[in-house]
Motif scaffolding. Structure first.
Motif, PDB file in Angstrom:
ATOM      1  N   MET A   1      10.234  64.112  31.422  1.00  0.00           N
ATOM      2  CA  MET A   1      11.281  63.110  31.555  1.00  0.00           C
ATOM      3  C   MET A   1      10.920  62.190  32.723  1.00  0.00           C
ATOM      4  O   MET A   1      10.574  62.653  33.798  1.00  0.00           O
ATOM      5  N   LYS A   2      11.017  60.889  32.487  1.00  0.00           N
ATOM      6  CA  LYS A   2      10.759  59.915  33.547  1.00  0.00           C
ATOM      7  C   LYS A   2      11.893  59.959  34.574  1.00  0.00           C
ATOM      8  O   LYS A   2      13.030  60.225  34.237  1.00  0.00           O
ATOM      9  N   MET A   3      11.571  59.671  35.825  1.00  0.00           N
ATOM     10  CA  MET A   3      12.572  59.715  36.896  1.00  0.00           C
ATOM     11  C   MET A   3      13.388  58.422  36.982  1.00  0.00           C
ATOM     12  O   MET A   3      14.496  58.409  37.482  1.00  0.00           O
ATOM     13  N   VAL A   4      12.842  57.317  36.501  1.00  0.00           N
ATOM     14  CA  VAL A   4      13.500  56.015  36.597  1.00  0.00           C
ATOM     15  C   VAL A   4      14.527  55.871  35.468  1.00  0.00           C
ATOM     16  O   VAL A   4      14.256  56.215  34.325  1.00  0.00           O
ATOM     17  N   ILE A   5      15.699  55.357  35.799  1.00  0.00           N
ATOM     18  CA  ILE A   5      16.746  55.132  34.799  1.00  0.00           C
ATOM     19  C   ILE A   5      16.444  53.825  34.065  1.00  0.00           C
ATOM     20  O   ILE A   5      16.285  52.783  34.678  1.00  0.00           O
ATOM     21  N   SER A   6      16.376  53.909  32.743  1.00  0.00           N
ATOM     22  CA  SER A   6      16.039  52.763  31.901  1.00  0.00           C
ATOM     23  C   SER A   6      17.116  52.567  30.842  1.00  0.00           C
ATOM     24  O   SER A   6      17.858  53.504  30.522  1.00  0.00           O
ATOM     25  N   PRO A   7      17.211  51.358  30.266  1.00  0.00           N
ATOM     26  CA  PRO A   7      18.155  51.143  29.164  1.00  0.00           C
ATOM     27  C   PRO A   7      17.891  52.131  28.029  1.00  0.00           C
ATOM     28  O   PRO A   7      16.747  52.401  27.678  1.00  0.00           O
ATOM     29  N   GLY A   8      18.965  52.695  27.478  1.00  0.00           N
ATOM     30  CA  GLY A   8      18.862  53.666  26.400  1.00  0.00           C
ATOM     31  C   GLY A   8      18.926  55.105  26.872  1.00  0.00           C
ATOM     32  O   GLY A   8      19.103  56.016  26.065  1.00  0.00           O
ATOM     33  N   ASP A   9      18.796  55.348  28.180  1.00  0.00           N
ATOM     34  CA  ASP A   9      18.833  56.706  28.716  1.00  0.00           C
ATOM     35  C   ASP A   9      20.259  57.252  28.705  1.00  0.00           C
ATOM     36  O   ASP A   9      21.221  56.515  28.886  1.00  0.00           O
ATOM     37  N   ARG A  10      20.371  58.560  28.500  1.00  0.00           N
ATOM     38  CA  ARG A  10      21.656  59.246  28.596  1.00  0.00           C
ATOM     39  C   ARG A  10      21.903  59.602  30.052  1.00  0.00           C
ATOM     40  O   ARG A  10      21.000  60.098  30.730  1.00  0.00           O
ATOM     41  N   VAL A  11      23.107  59.342  30.543  1.00  0.00           N
ATOM     42  CA  VAL A  11      23.435  59.579  31.945  1.00  0.00           C
ATOM     43  C   VAL A  11      24.806  60.235  32.075  1.00  0.00           C
ATOM     44  O   VAL A  11      25.604  60.226  31.143  1.00  0.00           O
ATOM     45  N   ARG A  12      25.042  60.790  33.274  1.00  0.00           N
ATOM     46  CA  ARG A  12      26.357  61.317  33.636  1.00  0.00           C
ATOM     47  C   ARG A  12      26.851  60.488  34.809  1.00  0.00           C
ATOM     48  O   ARG A  12      26.165  60.353  35.813  1.00  0.00           O
ATOM     49  N   VAL A  13      28.053  59.934  34.679  1.00  0.00           N
ATOM     50  CA  VAL A  13      28.634  59.068  35.698  1.00  0.00           C
ATOM     51  C   VAL A  13      29.756  59.819  36.400  1.00  0.00           C
ATOM     52  O   VAL A  13      30.647  60.369  35.754  1.00  0.00           O
ATOM     53  N   THR A  14      29.700  59.863  37.728  1.00  0.00           N
ATOM     54  CA  THR A  14      30.743  60.511  38.527  1.00  0.00           C
ATOM     55  C   THR A  14      31.845  59.497  38.805  1.00  0.00           C
ATOM     56  O   THR A  14      31.582  58.391  39.267  1.00  0.00           O
ATOM     57  N   GLN A  15      33.082  59.870  38.522  1.00  0.00           N
ATOM     58  CA  GLN A  15      34.226  59.009  38.808  1.00  0.00           C
ATOM     59  C   GLN A  15      34.713  59.303  40.226  1.00  0.00           C
ATOM     60  O   GLN A  15      34.944  60.456  40.577  1.00  0.00           O
ATOM     61  N   VAL A  16      34.861  58.234  41.024  1.00  0.00           N
ATOM     62  CA  VAL A  16      35.314  58.376  42.403  1.00  0.00           C
ATOM     63  C   VAL A  16      36.606  57.589  42.582  1.00  0.00           C
ATOM     64  O   VAL A  16      36.702  56.435  42.182  1.00  0.00           O
ATOM     65  N   LEU A  17      37.610  58.238  43.177  1.00  0.00           N
ATOM     66  CA  LEU A  17      38.899  57.603  43.443  1.00  0.00           C
ATOM     67  C   LEU A  17      39.261  57.857  44.895  1.00  0.00           C
ATOM     68  O   LEU A  17      39.398  59.018  45.309  1.00  0.00           O
TER      69      LEU A  17
END
Length: 63
Positions: A1-17
């Motif tokens: 797996m490449k370390m750089v985030i590219s278009p099309g990659d699956r990610v997890r986004v942390t919600q901060v409030l």
């Protein structure tokens, strides 16, 4: 797996409030913005622009 985030990659986004982590959601990277943020399409169908500091890569996108 490449370390750089590219278009099309699956990610997890942390919600901060108010400085506290309030959960997370999964999505797919659409593109990088000129200001260095990521445009993400959540699995729920919504589109959000988030800081790259809140994003963790889960898997590479389709080749």
């Amino acid at each position: 797996m490449k370390m750089v985030i590219s278009p099309g990659d699956r990610v997890r986004v942390t919600q901060v409030l108010k400085g506290y982590e309030r959960g997370y959601y999964a999505g797919t990277v659409l593109t990088w913005t000129e200001s260095g943020k990521l445009k993400i399409r959540a699995d729920a169908g919504t589109v959000a622009i988030v800081s790259s500091e809140l994003v963790k890569k889960i898997a590479d996108g389709a080749v």
